[in-house]
Design a protein around this motif. Sequence first.
Motif, PDB file in Angstrom:
ATOM      1  N   SER A 102       0.752  -1.065   0.014  1.00  0.00           N
ATOM      2  CA  SER A 102       0.085  -0.032   0.055  1.00  0.00           C
ATOM      3  C   SER A 102       0.826   1.191  -0.091  1.00  0.00           C
ATOM      4  CB  SER A 102      -0.876   0.007   1.277  1.00  0.00           C
ATOM      5  OG  SER A 102      -0.092   0.074   2.381  1.00  0.00           O
ATOM      6  N   THR A 103       0.349   2.381   0.095  1.00  0.00           N
ATOM      7  CA  THR A 103       1.235   3.515   0.198  1.00  0.00           C
ATOM      8  C   THR A 103       0.602   4.454   1.484  1.00  0.00           C
ATOM      9  OG1 THR A 103      -0.794   4.883  -0.869  1.00  0.00           O
ATOM     10  CG2 THR A 103       0.979   3.880  -2.367  1.00  0.00           C
ATOM     11  N   SER A 104       1.620   5.193   1.855  1.00  0.00           N
ATOM     12  CA  SER A 104       1.342   5.846   3.151  1.00  0.00           C
ATOM     13  C   SER A 104       1.550   7.445   2.982  1.00  0.00           C
ATOM     14  CB  SER A 104       2.444   5.506   4.328  1.00  0.00           C
ATOM     15  OG  SER A 104       2.374   5.919   5.493  1.00  0.00           O
ATOM     16  N   SER A 105       0.949   8.360   3.533  1.00  0.00           N
ATOM     17  CA  SER A 105       0.963   9.652   3.370  1.00  0.00           C
ATOM     18  C   SER A 105       2.189  10.324   4.192  1.00  0.00           C
ATOM     19  CB  SER A 105      -0.226  10.403   4.126  1.00  0.00           C
ATOM     20  OG  SER A 105      -0.487  10.157   5.551  1.00  0.00           O
ATOM     21  N   LEU A 106       2.611  11.443   3.982  1.00  0.00           N
ATOM     22  CA  LEU A 106       3.665  11.867   4.506  1.00  0.00           C
ATOM     23  C   LEU A 106       3.408  12.171   6.390  1.00  0.00           C
ATOM     24  CD1 LEU A 106       5.917  14.862   3.759  1.00  0.00           C
ATOM     25  CD2 LEU A 106       4.605  15.257   5.748  1.00  0.00           C
ATOM     26  N   GLU A 107       2.473  12.639   6.768  1.00  0.00           N
ATOM     27  CA  GLU A 107       1.816  12.569   7.909  1.00  0.00           C
ATOM     28  C   GLU A 107       1.878  10.980   8.654  1.00  0.00           C
ATOM     29  OE1 GLU A 107       0.058  13.684   5.609  1.00  0.00           O
ATOM     30  OE2 GLU A 107       0.465  15.902   5.777  1.00  0.00           O
ATOM     31  N   LYS A 108       1.578  10.219   7.951  1.00  0.00           N
ATOM     32  CA  LYS A 108       1.543   8.834   8.784  1.00  0.00           C
ATOM     33  C   LYS A 108       2.918   8.431   8.865  1.00  0.00           C
ATOM     34  CE  LYS A 108      -0.344   4.320   8.623  1.00  0.00           C
ATOM     35  NZ  LYS A 108      -1.158   3.126   7.932  1.00  0.00           N
ATOM     36  N   LEU A 109       4.035   8.670   7.697  1.00  0.00           N
ATOM     37  CA  LEU A 109       5.126   8.314   7.817  1.00  0.00           C
ATOM     38  C   LEU A 109       5.984   8.979   8.954  1.00  0.00           C
ATOM     39  CD1 LEU A 109       6.162   8.255   4.095  1.00  0.00           C
ATOM     40  CD2 LEU A 109       6.180   6.204   5.817  1.00  0.00           C
ATOM     41  N   CYS A 110       5.408  10.263   9.089  1.00  0.00           N
ATOM     42  CA  CYS A 110       6.330  11.155  10.363  1.00  0.00           C
ATOM     43  C   CYS A 110       5.834  10.403  11.564  1.00  0.00           C
ATOM     44  CB  CYS A 110       5.751  12.534  10.492  1.00  0.00           C
ATOM     45  SG  CYS A 110       6.036  13.663   9.042  1.00  0.00           S
ATOM     46  N   THR A 111       4.792   9.759  11.862  1.00  0.00           N
ATOM     47  CA  THR A 111       4.344   9.170  13.013  1.00  0.00           C
ATOM     48  C   THR A 111       5.052   7.909  13.225  1.00  0.00           C
ATOM     49  OG1 THR A 111       2.263  10.362  12.896  1.00  0.00           O
ATOM     50  CG2 THR A 111       2.376   8.271  14.319  1.00  0.00           C
ATOM     51  N   VAL A 112       5.141   7.060  11.941  1.00  0.00           N
ATOM     52  CA  VAL A 112       5.577   5.589  12.085  1.00  0.00           C
ATOM     53  C   VAL A 112       7.156   5.752  12.250  1.00  0.00           C
ATOM     54  CG1 VAL A 112       5.886   3.697  10.866  1.00  0.00           C
ATOM     55  CG2 VAL A 112       3.852   4.637  10.688  1.00  0.00           C
ATOM     56  N   ALA A 113       7.787   6.753  11.499  1.00  0.00           N
ATOM     57  CA  ALA A 113       9.241   6.746  11.442  1.00  0.00           C
ATOM     58  C   ALA A 113       9.945   7.510  12.760  1.00  0.00           C
ATOM     59  CB  ALA A 113       9.789   7.573  10.258  1.00  0.00           C
ATOM     60  N   GLY A 114       9.084   8.315  13.461  1.00  0.00           N
ATOM     61  CA  GLY A 114       9.456   9.259  14.520  1.00  0.00           C
ATOM     62  C   GLY A 114      10.261  10.251  14.137  1.00  0.00           C
ATOM     63  N   LEU A 115      10.024  10.782  12.863  1.00  0.00           N
ATOM     64  CA  LEU A 115      10.779  11.949  12.221  1.00  0.00           C
ATOM     65  C   LEU A 115       9.887  13.158  12.114  1.00  0.00           C
ATOM     66  CD1 LEU A 115      12.794  10.029   9.694  1.00  0.00           C
ATOM     67  CD2 LEU A 115      13.471  10.663  12.009  1.00  0.00           C
ATOM     68  N   GLY A 116      10.507  14.141  11.797  1.00  0.00           N
ATOM     69  CA  GLY A 116       9.687  15.479  11.487  1.00  0.00           C
ATOM     70  C   GLY A 116       9.463  15.558  10.122  1.00  0.00           C
ATOM     71  N   PRO A 117       8.312  16.369   9.745  1.00  0.00           N
ATOM     72  CA  PRO A 117       8.040  16.619   8.314  1.00  0.00           C
ATOM     73  C   PRO A 117       9.271  16.970   7.263  1.00  0.00           C
ATOM     74  CG  PRO A 117       6.602  17.747   9.550  1.00  0.00           C
ATOM     75  CD  PRO A 117       7.451  17.247  10.606  1.00  0.00           C
ATOM     76  N   GLU A 118      10.105  17.958   7.753  1.00  0.00           N
ATOM     77  CA  GLU A 118      11.260  18.427   6.992  1.00  0.00           C
ATOM     78  C   GLU A 118      12.209  17.065   6.652  1.00  0.00           C
ATOM     79  OE1 GLU A 118      13.030  21.697   8.396  1.00  0.00           O
ATOM     80  OE2 GLU A 118      11.595  22.897   7.963  1.00  0.00           O
ATOM     81  N   ALA A 177      12.237   4.317  -3.144  1.00  0.00           N
ATOM     82  CA  ALA A 177      10.877   4.740  -2.819  1.00  0.00           C
ATOM     83  C   ALA A 177      10.128   5.296  -4.074  1.00  0.00           C
ATOM     84  CB  ALA A 177      11.032   5.939  -1.649  1.00  0.00           C
ATOM     85  N   GLU A 178       8.709   4.830  -4.029  1.00  0.00           N
ATOM     86  CA  GLU A 178       8.115   5.429  -5.200  1.00  0.00           C
ATOM     87  C   GLU A 178       6.783   6.350  -4.706  1.00  0.00           C
ATOM     88  OE1 GLU A 178       6.813   1.588  -6.943  1.00  0.00           O
ATOM     89  OE2 GLU A 178       8.929   1.322  -7.650  1.00  0.00           O
ATOM     90  N   ILE A 179       6.395   7.159  -5.552  1.00  0.00           N
ATOM     91  CA  ILE A 179       5.185   7.725  -5.236  1.00  0.00           C
ATOM     92  C   ILE A 179       4.059   7.529  -5.998  1.00  0.00           C
ATOM     93  CG2 ILE A 179       5.606   9.863  -6.545  1.00  0.00           C
ATOM     94  CD1 ILE A 179       4.335  11.491  -4.375  1.00  0.00           C
ATOM     95  N   HIS A 180       2.778   7.258  -5.613  1.00  0.00           N
ATOM     96  CA  HIS A 180       1.758   6.875  -6.237  1.00  0.00           C
ATOM     97  C   HIS A 180       0.670   7.524  -5.730  1.00  0.00           C
ATOM     98  CE1 HIS A 180       3.381   3.355  -8.649  1.00  0.00           C
ATOM     99  NE2 HIS A 180       4.248   3.416  -7.404  1.00  0.00           N
ATOM    100  N   ASN A 181      -0.330   8.417  -6.543  1.00  0.00           N
ATOM    101  CA  ASN A 181      -1.450   9.144  -6.059  1.00  0.00           C
ATOM    102  C   ASN A 181      -1.400   9.957  -5.081  1.00  0.00           C
ATOM    103  OD1 ASN A 181      -2.736   7.768  -8.485  1.00  0.00           O
ATOM    104  ND2 ASN A 181      -3.326   6.171  -7.033  1.00  0.00           N
ATOM    105  N   GLY A 182      -0.113  10.561  -4.580  1.00  0.00           N
ATOM    106  CA  GLY A 182       0.053  11.387  -3.678  1.00  0.00           C
ATOM    107  C   GLY A 182       0.691  10.614  -2.310  1.00  0.00           C
ATOM    108  N   GLY A 183       0.856   9.210  -2.326  1.00  0.00           N
ATOM    109  CA  GLY A 183       1.228   8.521  -1.208  1.00  0.00           C
ATOM    110  C   GLY A 183       2.638   7.881  -1.603  1.00  0.00           C
TER     111      GLY A 183
END
Length: 393
Positions: free
Chosen positions: A348-364, A379-385
């Motif tokens: 599946s794909t994941s949003s930037l916000e969810k990746l921040c939570t899962v990885a424990g990293l800041g948005p930047e 890494a690949e981007i599909h439909n914004g995820g």
Amino acid sequence: MQNERLARAALSRLMEPQDSAGLALVQVAGALDALGIATGQLSYGPALEQELTGVLAEHSSAASWAGLGAALRRWAPRVPDLAPERDLATMHRLGGRVIMPGDDLWPRQLGDLGIQEPICLWWRGVEQELPAAPKSIALVGSRDSTSYGAAVTGDLAYSLAQRGFTVVSGGAYGIDAHAHRAALAGSSESMPTIAVMAGGVDRFYPSGNEDLLRAVANQGAVLAEVPPGSAPTRYRFLQRNRIIAALASVTVVVEARWRSGALNTAHHAESLGRAVGAVPGSVHSANSAGCHRLLRDGGAVCVTDAGEVAELAAPSGDFMPDPRGGSAVHDGLTLEDLILLDALPLRSTSSLEKLCTVAGLGPESVRAGLGRLGLLGLAEIHNGGWKRSKHAG
């Protein structure tokens, strides 16, 4: 020497683990001046800023570098809480100590972390030499281990301890606890096991493992890079994994779900050129999905008993040949990139916000990391995820 120890103790409270700007400042200016600059007691000029930029670029950490001024603003709220003498007194009361690079007791293998080597380590336990990497094995895995995982971990840790190895783990429920307990039972050596904590060593965490961790401290060592009173946050759990991997010559993942902190430890071990082993489980068990993923992707060697693990630790032949026959796809990635890569889903794909939570990293950091992973084809981007590329290891 004592002044530097006090400075490093203070810096470990001021800065989060793996704070690249802070670690670069310590490397360039030394611990005493770094503390003075970080607390605003010493001024600095553009030459220092340039040198820091160069060091961070050399270690692929420049992407999140916004200048020393930004780092100073980040550290400022913690300055009033600095009391290194109090923290050292706490450790003395607990029968512990603070060790730092250059000390006789400092484990030399942590130097393999480069700029990410801890500023210091807070150590609760009897003062004795920590074993070199070839004599240490990390056993990690799921907190919600199955009876199979518990039995395999117990067999491995007990047998490894009997062979004279020190078992390194994280002190958590599940596989970690089984590893520590069996190592204590199987060893007559002076350092049967080491627990690397995500929070301060003044409080054994989790509380359900207090008796076990007290036994580890009495016979082995309980270590942390954060000072007494520090909370075990998600970010700190991820960061301490690099220390577990660096202390040992081999990291074995006994049970791990598809998304597991144990896989993060394995990635750290890979990036350090350490051997990685994975224990196979039932194809129907979600608790072994992460182990099977490591084996399928070629990041780990299949291990089923202590003899096979000991073989991986043998110094001859530089552990094991790369099963892919070439350089690992993770070579050259920063530790933040490895954490982010581990957080990316495969299907599946994941949003930037969810990746921040899962990885424990800041948005930047996540945006910059995704850019780097995308350029490398990981890494690949599909439909914004975002998702992990099928070429990623």
